[in-house]
Scaffold this motif. Structure first.
Motif, mmCIF file in Angstrom:
data_model
loop_
_atom_site.group_PDB
_atom_site.id
_atom_site.type_symbol
_atom_site.label_atom_id
_atom_site.label_comp_id
_atom_site.label_asym_id
_atom_site.label_seq_id
_atom_site.Cartn_x
_atom_site.Cartn_y
_atom_site.Cartn_z
ATOM 1 N N SER A 1 1.095 -1.135 -0.038
ATOM 2 C CA SER A 1 0.030 -0.069 -0.092
ATOM 3 C C SER A 1 0.853 1.245 -0.042
ATOM 4 C CB SER A 1 -1.035 0.191 1.279
ATOM 5 O OG SER A 1 -0.296 0.210 2.338
ATOM 6 N N VAL B 1 0.671 4.294 -2.768
ATOM 7 C CA VAL B 1 0.644 5.637 -2.711
ATOM 8 C C VAL B 1 1.339 6.427 -3.704
ATOM 9 C CG1 VAL B 1 1.266 7.471 -1.087
ATOM 10 C CG2 VAL B 1 -0.155 5.370 -0.330
ATOM 11 N N GLN C 1 -2.527 9.524 -8.242
ATOM 12 C CA GLN C 1 -3.932 9.272 -8.726
ATOM 13 C C GLN C 1 -4.148 8.228 -9.921
ATOM 14 O OE1 GLN C 1 -6.471 10.790 -7.250
ATOM 15 N NE2 GLN C 1 -4.801 11.380 -6.044
ATOM 16 N N ASN D 1 -4.723 1.518 4.512
ATOM 17 C CA ASN D 1 -3.865 2.588 4.293
ATOM 18 C C ASN D 1 -4.663 4.011 3.930
ATOM 19 O OD1 ASN D 1 -2.006 4.827 3.528
ATOM 20 N ND2 ASN D 1 -0.692 3.353 2.828
ATOM 21 N N LYS E 1 -4.334 6.614 2.997
ATOM 22 C CA LYS E 1 -3.693 7.691 1.865
ATOM 23 C C LYS E 1 -4.358 6.991 0.435
ATOM 24 C CE LYS E 1 0.317 9.110 4.239
ATOM 25 N NZ LYS E 1 1.955 9.357 4.157
ATOM 26 N N GLU F 1 -7.441 6.184 -1.855
ATOM 27 C CA GLU F 1 -8.698 6.607 -2.041
ATOM 28 C C GLU F 1 -9.314 5.380 -2.643
ATOM 29 O OE1 GLU F 1 -9.336 10.962 -3.382
ATOM 30 O OE2 GLU F 1 -7.567 10.035 -4.522
#
Length: 257
Positions: free
Chosen positions: A151, A155, A159, A199, A201, A203
């Motif tokens: 994870s 990050v 995006q 996590n 962070k 989404e």
């Protein structure tokens, strides 16, 4: 008295040769243009047009190809922009790959996790033995540690979209919980995705999940070694731009089409 003989004119006027030669030259130019047009090489056609214009009309532009050359320039600019963007995207994925390989080496997971860049993006391939008990989809213990480490790598993808997919071998399963490999592969993908999403962070909207059952093997199911490779979870970081092909085919740019 004898008549004077008229002088016999043996000289025939050659004035007709000039327009005849011009006509032949123009016909030759026409055939060259038709031949060049059949190959539609925009660069060569433009150069030839300029040469003919200079020879026959003092550079006044007998043959024009402005629309073709303009389209060629626009296509070339788009191709250059796409190539630069693709190079940048691949470089960013390479950075994540390098970080992933360091993590895999530090955790001694070389036999269980492989990471590579494909036309689809950056792919993590995780053997099922590193995550699940046989015929189970629960992520716990050591599996949670792997999910936590991965994870942190995801990050770094910013995006970019992330797809988690589950795969099995072709050995049938029929239990109260999993009537087929479809359900098992999908449940494993969902379970691992949930573990990654611990996590904060990451989404949830960036994730998609899929279960492929035994229908996308990467090795032969005729041996245990092959079946072991097929039982896996894949985590795909999708690039921000398609890496499989250019927006404009390079051959089209060269031909001006």
């Amino acid at each position: 008295m004898k008549r004077k003989k008229k002088p016999h004119d043996e000289h025939i006027s050659e004035g007709w040769l000039i327009p005849y030669a011009d006509l032949l030259t123009l016909l030759l130019a026409l055939f060259i243009v038709l031949f060049a047009s059949s190959n539609v090489d925009a660069v060569k056609l433009k150069a030839m047009s300029q040469s003919f214009s200079s020879v026959f009309n003092g550079g006044s532009g007998m043959i024009t190809n402005s629309s073709l050359s303009t389209q060629e320039e626009e296509d070339s600019k788009k191709l250059d922009a796409r190539t630069k963007t693709q190079s940048y995207e691949i470089a960013e994925l390479e950075k994540i790959k390098d970080e992933a390989n360091k993590y895999i080496k530090n955790e001694q997971l070389e036999k269980d996790i492989k990471v590579e860049i494909t036309n689809e993006g950056l792919v993590f391939t995780i053997r099922d033995r590193a995550l699940f008990s046989p015929a189970q989809a629960e992520v716990r213990g050591r599996s949670l540690q792997i999910a936590e480490g991965m994870s942190a790598l995801l990050v770094k993808a910013g995006q970019r979209q992330i797809q988690v997919s589950g795969h099995t071998d072709n050995i049938p399963i029929n239990t109260a919980q999993y009537p087929s490999n479809w359900e098992l592969s999908a449940d494993r993908a969902i379970s691992f995705m949930r573990a990654l999403q611990r996590n904060p962070k990451l989404e949830p909207k960036r994730f998609t999940v899929s279960g492929y059952g035994e229908f996308q093997p990467i090795a032969s199911n005729q041996t245990e070694a092959g079946r072991s490779q097929n039982r896996r979870v894949e985590v795909l970081i999708r690039p921000l731009i398609d890496l499989k092909a250019n927006v404009l085919d390079e051959t089209k740019v060269k031909s001006g089409t």
